[in-house]
Each structure stands twice: as structure tokens, then as C-alpha cells.
Design a protein around this motif. Structure first.
Motif, mmCIF file in Angstrom:
data_model
loop_
_atom_site.group_PDB
_atom_site.id
_atom_site.type_symbol
_atom_site.label_atom_id
_atom_site.label_comp_id
_atom_site.label_asym_id
_atom_site.label_seq_id
_atom_site.Cartn_x
_atom_site.Cartn_y
_atom_site.Cartn_z
ATOM 1 N N THR A 192 68.790 21.088 -31.850
ATOM 2 C CA THR A 192 68.018 22.060 -31.074
ATOM 3 C C THR A 192 66.607 22.222 -31.616
ATOM 4 N N SER A 193 66.473 22.383 -32.914
ATOM 5 C CA SER A 193 65.164 22.616 -33.513
ATOM 6 C C SER A 193 64.229 21.432 -33.299
ATOM 7 N N VAL A 194 64.749 20.222 -33.480
ATOM 8 C CA VAL A 194 63.902 19.032 -33.329
ATOM 9 C C VAL A 194 63.551 18.802 -31.867
ATOM 10 N N VAL A 195 64.526 18.930 -30.978
ATOM 11 C CA VAL A 195 64.269 18.697 -29.552
ATOM 12 C C VAL A 195 63.248 19.704 -29.020
ATOM 13 N N MET A 196 63.298 20.933 -29.490
ATOM 14 C CA MET A 196 62.373 21.951 -28.981
ATOM 15 C C MET A 196 60.931 21.697 -29.432
ATOM 16 N N ILE A 197 60.732 21.126 -30.610
ATOM 17 C CA ILE A 197 59.352 20.891 -31.055
ATOM 18 C C ILE A 197 58.768 19.614 -30.464
ATOM 19 N N THR A 198 59.576 18.845 -29.710
ATOM 20 C CA THR A 198 59.001 17.674 -29.047
ATOM 21 C C THR A 198 57.973 18.066 -28.002
ATOM 22 N N MET A 199 58.033 19.291 -27.516
ATOM 23 C CA MET A 199 57.101 19.703 -26.461
ATOM 24 C C MET A 199 55.655 19.722 -26.954
ATOM 25 N N TYR A 200 55.438 19.801 -28.268
ATOM 26 C CA TYR A 200 54.073 19.856 -28.781
ATOM 27 C C TYR A 200 53.344 18.531 -28.587
ATOM 28 N N THR A 201 54.075 17.464 -28.308
ATOM 29 C CA THR A 201 53.419 16.202 -27.953
ATOM 30 C C THR A 201 52.621 16.364 -26.675
ATOM 31 N N GLY A 202 53.226 16.981 -25.677
ATOM 32 C CA GLY A 202 52.523 17.218 -24.421
ATOM 33 C C GLY A 202 51.363 18.179 -24.580
ATOM 34 N N VAL A 203 51.536 19.175 -25.442
ATOM 35 C CA VAL A 203 50.444 20.123 -25.704
ATOM 36 C C VAL A 203 49.247 19.404 -26.323
ATOM 37 N N ALA A 204 49.518 18.492 -27.275
ATOM 38 C CA ALA A 204 48.426 17.756 -27.919
ATOM 39 C C ALA A 204 47.707 16.861 -26.920
ATOM 40 N N VAL A 205 48.456 16.229 -26.032
ATOM 41 C CA VAL A 205 47.840 15.379 -25.012
ATOM 42 C C VAL A 205 46.930 16.207 -24.112
ATOM 43 N N ASN A 206 47.429 17.335 -23.639
ATOM 44 C CA ASN A 206 46.639 18.178 -22.750
ATOM 45 C C ASN A 206 45.393 18.718 -23.433
ATOM 46 N N THR A 207 45.499 19.066 -24.712
ATOM 47 C CA THR A 207 44.348 19.580 -25.451
ATOM 48 C C THR A 207 43.255 18.531 -25.569
ATOM 49 N N ASP A 208 43.629 17.292 -25.853
ATOM 50 C CA ASP A 208 42.639 16.221 -25.961
ATOM 51 C C ASP A 208 41.979 15.922 -24.625
ATOM 52 N N ILE A 209 42.738 16.064 -23.540
ATOM 53 C CA ILE A 209 42.150 15.860 -22.213
ATOM 54 C C ILE A 209 41.084 16.909 -21.945
ATOM 55 N N GLU A 210 41.391 18.174 -22.268
ATOM 56 C CA GLU A 210 40.430 19.252 -22.031
ATOM 57 C C GLU A 210 39.164 19.073 -22.875
ATOM 58 N N LYS A 211 39.315 18.516 -24.069
ATOM 59 C CA LYS A 211 38.148 18.314 -24.935
ATOM 60 C C LYS A 211 37.341 17.074 -24.566
ATOM 61 N N LEU A 240 68.871 11.193 -34.097
ATOM 62 C CA LEU A 240 68.134 12.327 -33.544
ATOM 63 C C LEU A 240 66.653 12.000 -33.397
ATOM 64 N N VAL A 241 66.050 11.390 -34.402
ATOM 65 C CA VAL A 241 64.629 11.058 -34.346
ATOM 66 C C VAL A 241 64.366 10.008 -33.269
#
Length: 280
Positions: free
Chosen positions: A95-114, A174-175
Motif C-alpha cells: 500500500t505505501s509503495v503503490v500510493m507514492i507512485t502517484m508522485y511520478t505524475g506530479v513531477a511530470v505535470n510540474t515540469d510541463i508547467e515550468k 513490488l518495485v
């Protein structure tokens, strides 16, 4: 130095002289796909180095989840926290590892905005390298989260039947699954307009997948209609595979389901991600 000599030094070089210099220099070789991907992966790791607060979600969050569920539900569900941790820990790791996978999408979106992606698209590199690099960099976060939970679990009394080898194999599965699962969030990072939107949609997907599974309780205790979803839930299959490895066994059915889900996520969402990336 005379004025004439100074004027000669300031005179622009001839075109043929410049051409001779440029033609003599060999063009540097194009980086391979692996080299480009590893470079972008290292870029993601450097972000953690310069902003160490990013490690809170792979250290503080897993510790909090493990302690909270062990002592809140251990007595009610298994009679004691010590008994419950044997069942819970593999699932809470997933659960803990699967939930933090979402930060990959956050990083992609942040770089697009910049506007960083505008530069990436002009580089003579393998086109998927930036996307693969995001996920490769996040693999370090997945390993850190898993290691943190294992240490806390051992302190709380978790004793894996498979020993160190079983734990390592479970974390490896898991990884590997998390790598495939992260392609979903790169797609969302390209589709959605803001970082908050990516996080909101990600949580909307992740909460049903992680809580409507076999992480916390046996599916046989649930209503029949709910068991239908739980039994085909990719998180359920992943937990079964990881739990069996850590216990010293091997659940071939769960492993095949996990492998199949990983291939589907990589092929479908990986292709969709690259289509969006090329057109955005």
C-alpha cells in the motif's frame, strides 16, 4: 602594439577558416536509450538531494501507516498487535509503495508547467527517455519506503518465514510492479492541467484499490458482491504474491496475475503516455 596590429586582431575570421575548424571536430555520438534514461533518472534523484523534504512520504508516511493500523486494528482483528503484524506488514508495504507512485505524475505535470519539456523535446535523445527517467528515479523512493517499513515491522515483531531472501524477492516484485504502475500517473500528468488535479485524481483511483483489497482483512469476511471486485483487484494479486514470498512460499497464480497486470499497464499506459508526449 600598433593600432594596425590591434585592428587586425579584432577583424572577424574568414569563413573558410571557421569551416576548417568546425569540420575538423567530430560530432559527439548520440547517447543510447539506456544512457539517456539513466541521465534523466539521475536528474530525478538530484531533486531529492536538493529538496530532502520529498523523503517524508517514503519515511514518515509508511511508519505512521504501520503503527496506526497495527495498534488500531491488531487487537480487534487478530487478538493482538503481534499476531496482526504478521498478516499486515506485506500488505502495508504494498500500500505505501503503490500510493507514492502517484508522485511520478506530479513531477511530470510540474515540469510541463515550468516549460522544461520544451527543452527536452529539442534534444537529440531517445524520445521516451525523460518519462523512463522519472520512473527510474522514483525506484529509489520505492526501495527506501520498503526498507523503512521492514525495519519498523521487525521492531514490532514481524518475523518473515522466507527470511531475508523472501523479503528481498517480495520487495523486488513490488518495485517491478510499481515501475509498470507508474505509467498510469505519467499519463495523468500529461492529461491533466495542474498538479492538484493529478493528486486529486490519483487519490480517487488509489483509495479504492488499496482499501478494497486483502491488505487489512481477509476477503472472505466481505460481502459476496464486494469479493468479486477484491479478487480481481491488481493490488490484491500483488499482495498475495508478496505475502507468499515473504512467508517462504510461491503463489504462482498471484504471480502470473501480477505479471499480466504489469505488462498491460506498461504497454497500454506507456504507449498512451508517449502519444500524449509527442502531441502535447
Amino acid at each position: 602594439m600598433t593600432v594596425t596590429e590591434e585592428a587586425q586582431l579584432l577583424t572577424a575570421p574568414k569563413a573558410e577558416d571557421l569551416a576548417a575548424v568546425l569540420l575538423e571536430t567530430e560530432r559527439p555520438p548520440r547517447p543510447s536509450a539506456l544512457s539517456a534514461s539513466l541521465t534523466f533518472g539521475w536528474r530525478a534523484v538530484l531533486k531529492i538531494k536538493h529538496v530532502p523534504e520529498q523523503l517524508f512520504d517514503v519515511t514518515a508516511f509508511p511508519i505512521m501507516m504501520t503503527l496506526m493500523f497495527t495498534y488500531l486494528f491488531g487487537g480487534a482483528l487478530a487478538g493482538s498487535p503481534g499476531e496482526y503484524i504478521q498478516y499486515l506488514l506485506p500488505g502495508i508495504t504494498v500500500t505505501s509503495v503503490v500510493m507514492i507512485t502517484m508522485y511520478t505524475g506530479v513531477a511530470v505535470n510540474t515540469d510541463i508547467e515550468k516549460g522544461v519539456f520544451d527543452r527536452f523535446r529539442t534534444l537529440p535523445i531517445w524520445r521516451p527517455a525523460p518519462m523512463v527517467g522519472y520512473i527510474l528515479g522514483d525506484l529509489l523512493r520505492y526501495v527506501l519506503a520498503s526498507a523503512t517499513i521492514m525495519v519498523v515491522g521487525l521492531l514490532l515483531g514481524f518475523r518473515p518465514g522466507g527470511g531475508a531472501v523472501g523479503v528481498l524477492l517480495g520487495v523486488a516484485v513490488l518495485v517491478a510492479f510499481s515501475f509498470a504502475f507508474s505509467w498510469i500517473w505519467t499519463t495523468f500528468g500529461l492529461l491533466l492541467r495542474s498538479e492538484k488535479s493529478v493528486m486529486g485524481v490519483s487519490m480517487l483511483v488509489l483509495f479504492p484499490l488499496t482499501f478494497l483489497s486483502n491488505v487489512y482483512v481477509m476477503p472472505t469476511t466481505m460481502p459476496g458482491w464486494l469479493q468479486v471486485f477484491v479478487n480481481v483487484n491488481p493490488v490484491t494479486k500483488l499482495v498475495d504474491a508478496v505475502r507468499s514470498l515473504m512467508a517462504g512460499g510461491f503463489d504462482s497464480g498471484a504471480m502470473l496475475w501480477t505479471l499480466g497486470y504489469g505488462v498491460v499497464f506498461t504497454v497500454v499506459f506507456g504507449a498512451w503516455t508517449m502519444r500524449l508526449y509527442n502531441r502535447k
